[in-house]
Structures are given as C-alpha cells and as structure tokens.
Design an enzyme around this catalytic site. Structure first.
Site, mmCIF file in Angstrom:
data_model
loop_
_atom_site.group_PDB
_atom_site.id
_atom_site.type_symbol
_atom_site.label_atom_id
_atom_site.label_comp_id
_atom_site.label_asym_id
_atom_site.label_seq_id
_atom_site.Cartn_x
_atom_site.Cartn_y
_atom_site.Cartn_z
ATOM 1 N N ARG A 38 11.420 -45.350 -56.520
ATOM 2 C CA ARG A 38 10.699 -44.105 -56.180
ATOM 3 C C ARG A 38 10.292 -44.121 -54.708
ATOM 4 O O ARG A 38 10.041 -43.080 -54.109
ATOM 5 C CB ARG A 38 9.478 -43.910 -57.103
ATOM 6 C CG ARG A 38 8.656 -42.674 -56.760
ATOM 7 C CD ARG A 38 7.853 -42.121 -57.934
ATOM 8 N NE ARG A 38 7.121 -43.114 -58.680
ATOM 9 C CZ ARG A 38 5.998 -43.717 -58.275
ATOM 10 N NH1 ARG A 38 5.470 -43.430 -57.095
ATOM 11 N NH2 ARG A 38 5.406 -44.604 -59.032
ATOM 12 N N TYR A 91 14.767 -17.948 -49.583
ATOM 13 C CA TYR A 91 15.247 -18.200 -50.951
ATOM 14 C C TYR A 91 14.135 -17.861 -51.961
ATOM 15 O O TYR A 91 12.954 -18.118 -51.705
ATOM 16 C CB TYR A 91 15.661 -19.679 -51.046
ATOM 17 C CG TYR A 91 15.892 -20.132 -52.445
ATOM 18 C CD1 TYR A 91 16.900 -19.562 -53.219
ATOM 19 C CD2 TYR A 91 15.110 -21.125 -53.016
ATOM 20 C CE1 TYR A 91 17.115 -19.972 -54.519
ATOM 21 C CE2 TYR A 91 15.312 -21.539 -54.314
ATOM 22 C CZ TYR A 91 16.318 -20.955 -55.071
ATOM 23 O OH TYR A 91 16.510 -21.352 -56.360
ATOM 24 N N ASP A 163 14.572 -24.152 -43.131
ATOM 25 C CA ASP A 163 15.566 -24.381 -44.173
ATOM 26 C C ASP A 163 16.916 -23.952 -43.595
ATOM 27 O O ASP A 163 17.161 -22.760 -43.396
ATOM 28 C CB ASP A 163 15.204 -23.564 -45.429
ATOM 29 C CG ASP A 163 16.209 -23.751 -46.564
ATOM 30 O OD1 ASP A 163 17.327 -24.208 -46.311
ATOM 31 O OD2 ASP A 163 15.852 -23.408 -47.705
ATOM 32 N N LYS A 188 24.162 -27.655 -52.132
ATOM 33 C CA LYS A 188 25.078 -26.648 -51.591
ATOM 34 C C LYS A 188 26.189 -27.311 -50.758
ATOM 35 O O LYS A 188 27.005 -28.004 -51.310
ATOM 36 C CB LYS A 188 24.285 -25.626 -50.779
ATOM 37 C CG LYS A 188 22.939 -25.213 -51.400
ATOM 38 C CD LYS A 188 23.071 -24.595 -52.773
ATOM 39 C CE LYS A 188 21.698 -24.163 -53.278
ATOM 40 N NZ LYS A 188 21.664 -23.817 -54.677
HETATM 41 C C1 PLP Z 1 18.536 -21.446 -48.878
HETATM 42 C C2 PLP Z 1 18.134 -22.259 -50.070
HETATM 43 N N1 PLP Z 1 17.171 -23.174 -49.930
HETATM 44 C C3 PLP Z 1 16.767 -23.927 -50.966
HETATM 45 C C4 PLP Z 1 17.305 -23.767 -52.225
HETATM 46 C C5 PLP Z 1 16.805 -24.614 -53.354
HETATM 47 O O1 PLP Z 1 17.692 -25.675 -53.562
HETATM 48 P P1 PLP Z 1 17.834 -26.419 -54.975
HETATM 49 O O2 PLP Z 1 18.426 -25.435 -55.918
HETATM 50 O O3 PLP Z 1 18.710 -27.584 -54.650
HETATM 51 O O4 PLP Z 1 16.472 -26.815 -55.396
HETATM 52 C C6 PLP Z 1 18.317 -22.828 -52.410
HETATM 53 C C7 PLP Z 1 18.905 -22.647 -53.743
HETATM 54 O O5 PLP Z 1 19.706 -21.784 -53.993
HETATM 55 C C8 PLP Z 1 18.734 -22.048 -51.307
HETATM 56 O O6 PLP Z 1 19.688 -21.114 -51.437
#
Ligand code: PLP
Length: 373
Positions: A38, A91, A163, A188
């Site tokens: 962890r 998101y 992000d 992704k």
């Molecule tokens: C731009 C973006 N950031 C973060 C996330 C969250 O990622 P996760 O689904 O791996 O938790 C997503 C999910 O679709 C996303 O499109």
C-alpha cells in the site's frame, strides 16, 4: 543462470521480508525500500518511473483509477475553509467531486466556463488555494490556456492541478506550463487496450510527497498487475497516438462535411473555437472528438445502435474505437441545468478514435447515419 528476463516480473506481494530489524526501521523512517505494497511496490514503481521520465516530473504515483488519483491529489492540498477555482467542462466524476462532495467538507468551489477566461482570471484574483483544470476537455475538446491561468494562480500562491488525460503525454507537455500536479487516468491512453483501470499523478517535491502520504492512508494505490499492463501499454503509446491523431483528423473532416451532422468538436478543425490555442499548445490534436447529429435524442440513439466497427461503450483512449452519448453515461450525474452549462446536448456523441483503418471508421459512421432520414 545466464540471461536475464527482458520483461520485469510482476511483484505479486503485499509485504516484504528483512534480514534484520534495523533495515525494516530504516525503510519505515526513510522510505529507503519496500515494506508494504500500500506504500510502494516494485512493479508500480517501475511504471511510475517510466511515466515521470516521459512527463518531466521528479515523481509519478500510481493509483487504482483516475478518480483515485484525482481525489487523493486534491484532498492532499485542501482543508476546510480553502477555495478551489475550476471549470465546468471537466469529467463528470470530477465535476461531482467539485460540485457536491468537496463542499460537504467545507471546501469552497467556484466553477466557471472554461471559455470565459476573464471570469476565471477574476476568480483567481480573489484568492484561491488550488486551481483545477482539465485540458483538452471532456466531451467538447475545449483547449484551455493552461500556461496563462497557471501563471495567474501561482502569482496568488495557489497550487495548479491539471487533468491531461485526453492529450496523453505525447500531445502536450504540461511540465513546461507551471502545472504542479499533472493527472492521468491510466485507464485511457496509457493503458491503451481497455483492459486496465489505473490512474497517475505526476509532480515534484513537496507536492508529490504530500500525495504519497495521503495515498498511503486513503489506500487507493495501483496494484502490480495493473502496473504491468500499463507499462506494457506505454511501450506503444507514441505509435498509437500518432495513428489516433491521424485517424481522428480524417474522421473529423468526414463528419464536418456530412449533411446529417450539425457540429463537429475537434481542435484540429479550423472551425473549432480553440483551434489557434490548440496549435500553440498541442503537438497533436488527439484521438478524441465529439459531434452533434442533426436529430433529437432518439434519432441520435438510432445512429448509435447501428454502429458496427465502432463499439457503443463508455471510456476512451484505447485501440478500439468507442462511441457514446455523454448525456446517458459520462455526464449522467449532472442536472439538466449543469449539462446545459457544460454544453452537453441530447444529440451529442463522443467518439474515441482507435487504431483501425480510418476508412473502416468512416464507412461505419456513414452507414450508421443512414438510420436517420
Ligand atoms: C478526463 C478524465 N479524467 C478522469 C477520468 C476518471 O478516470 P477513471 O475512470 O480511470 O477513474 C476520466 C474517465 O473517463 C476522464 O475521462
């Protein structure tokens, strides 16, 4: 035995043994090795090291998902009474965190449309603890002038989080923009094959130290198998992104000329409102696009249901092209009012372009659009 494995083993271990107590004490006190997975695990550290080098930060930290990375990074940097400035076009999960979860812990969150730069700058000027941005945005592919906003936030002593999932490490380089903490959903483009759920934050000390501490306590660490799969995916990252950039441009141009499509959102098109800033900040326009079908919700759904090569699925960034209606999944948790403010319409389709032959994708979209009159 002569010969060493080219590929590292997956360290499926939760704990680590020591020859003497002093070694264990040293690891606990100085992070000089492994004690418990962890905290850290060699497979996870291997992928973290690769990503940190790619992004140009001292350290990357692996998480079990993008959302674990986002929540841990934010919670490491705010307390009750602090203020976050962010944008509406983030998101859906991040939006919910900003809009309803963080305020429950006494954190004040101000959300502004990302195209309204003057208002964002005015909000930054009022003082803030943290600026949270996403670029390019989900699902309208807005490209935010991150260097400009980051400079304003840092002048106020704030920490800047971005992000950067949609661009991947190939199409943009936020370490040059004053971003303190860069986040990726590894699910992704980094993983790239729709078979792993993962997340990362990249940063320098002291930002990365604070996040490591909280990851240890919140426990959202990446597991060794996901680390292995993500590292394997990253070996073809550049190849995939080059192909996806080309494919998305070809698909965007096709859709742009199609009479049953009213709008295409792709930063590589001259018609996109952020085309100029995208040309400045991005080295590739990316594999993501969205478009509005000249139909209502049901007509758009009929088009979706006719797709064959392109799969009807949520998520993005992998080798297989995926399409969905953001209103029914990624942005389902937003109220109709908040959806309107984020520009998510009932006829909007988000398309994650994969590595298939571009002609296959274009033919598939063309036949699917035959579903509407
Ligand atoms: C731009 C973006 N950031 C973060 C996330 C969250 O990622 P996760 O689904 O791996 O938790 C997503 C999910 O679709 C996303 O499109």
């Amino acid at each position: 035995m002569k010969g060493k494995p080219v590929v590292s083993p997956i360290y499926m271990t939760a704990t680590y043994k020591f020859d003497q107590s002093d070694d264990l004490i040293d690891v606990v006190q100085n992070q000089s090795g492994y004690i418990y997975s962890r905290w850290d695990n060699p497979s996870v550290v291997e992928v973290e090291t690769a990503l940190a080098a790619l992004e140009g930060y001292e350290r990357a930290l692996g998480f079990g998902s993008g959302m674990a990375a986002i929540t841990t990074a934010i919670m490491s940097h705010v307390k009750a009474g602090d203020r976050i400035v962010s944008t509406r076009e983030i998101y859906g999960g991040s939006f919910e965190l900003m809009d309803s979860i963080l305020p429950r812990f006494g954190v004040d969150v101000t959300l502004v449309n990302c195209s309204d730069v003057d208002t964002i700058l005015a909000e930054i000027d009022k003082g803030l603890t943290l600026l949270y941005l996403e670029s390019p945005t989900n699902p309208l592919l807005r490209v935010v002038d991150v260097p400009r906003l980051a400079a304003a936030a840092k002048a106020k002593g704030a920490t800047v989080l971005l992000d950067g999932t949609f661009a991947s490490p190939v199409n943009q380089h936020p370490a040059d923009w004053g971003v303190d903490v860069l986040i990726h959903s590894g699910t992704k483009y980094l993983g790239g094959h729709h078979d792993v759920t993962a997340g990362f934050v990249c940063g320098n000390s002291p930002f990365s130290d604070r996040i490591w501490e909280l990851r240890k306590h919140f426990g959202g660490v990446m597991d060794p198998m996901s680390a292995f799969l993500t590292l394997r995916g990253m070996q073809t990252l550049e190849l995939r992104i080059a192909r996806q950039n080309d494919n998305a441009m070809a698909v965007a141009r096709f859709l742009d000329s199609h009479p049953k499509i009213s709008t295409v959102h792709y930063p590589g098109l001259a018609s996109h409102p952020d085309h100029a800033i995208a040309e400045k900040l991005l080295s590739g326009f990316g594999g993501m696009l969205s478009f509005e079908v000249a139909a209502d919700f049901d007509g758009t759904k009929r088009v979706m249901d006719r797709l064959k090569v392109i799969k009807l699925a949520t998520s993005l960034g992998g080798v297989t092209s995926l399409a969905n209606q953001p209103m029914t999944n990624t942005h389902v948790s937003l109220s109709p009012e908040n959806r309107d403010k984020a520009g998510v319409k009932e006829n909007l389709v988000r398309l994650s372009v994969g590595v298939e032959a571009a002609k296959l994708l274009i033919d598939d979209l063309n036949q699917a659009l035959g579903a509407i009159g």
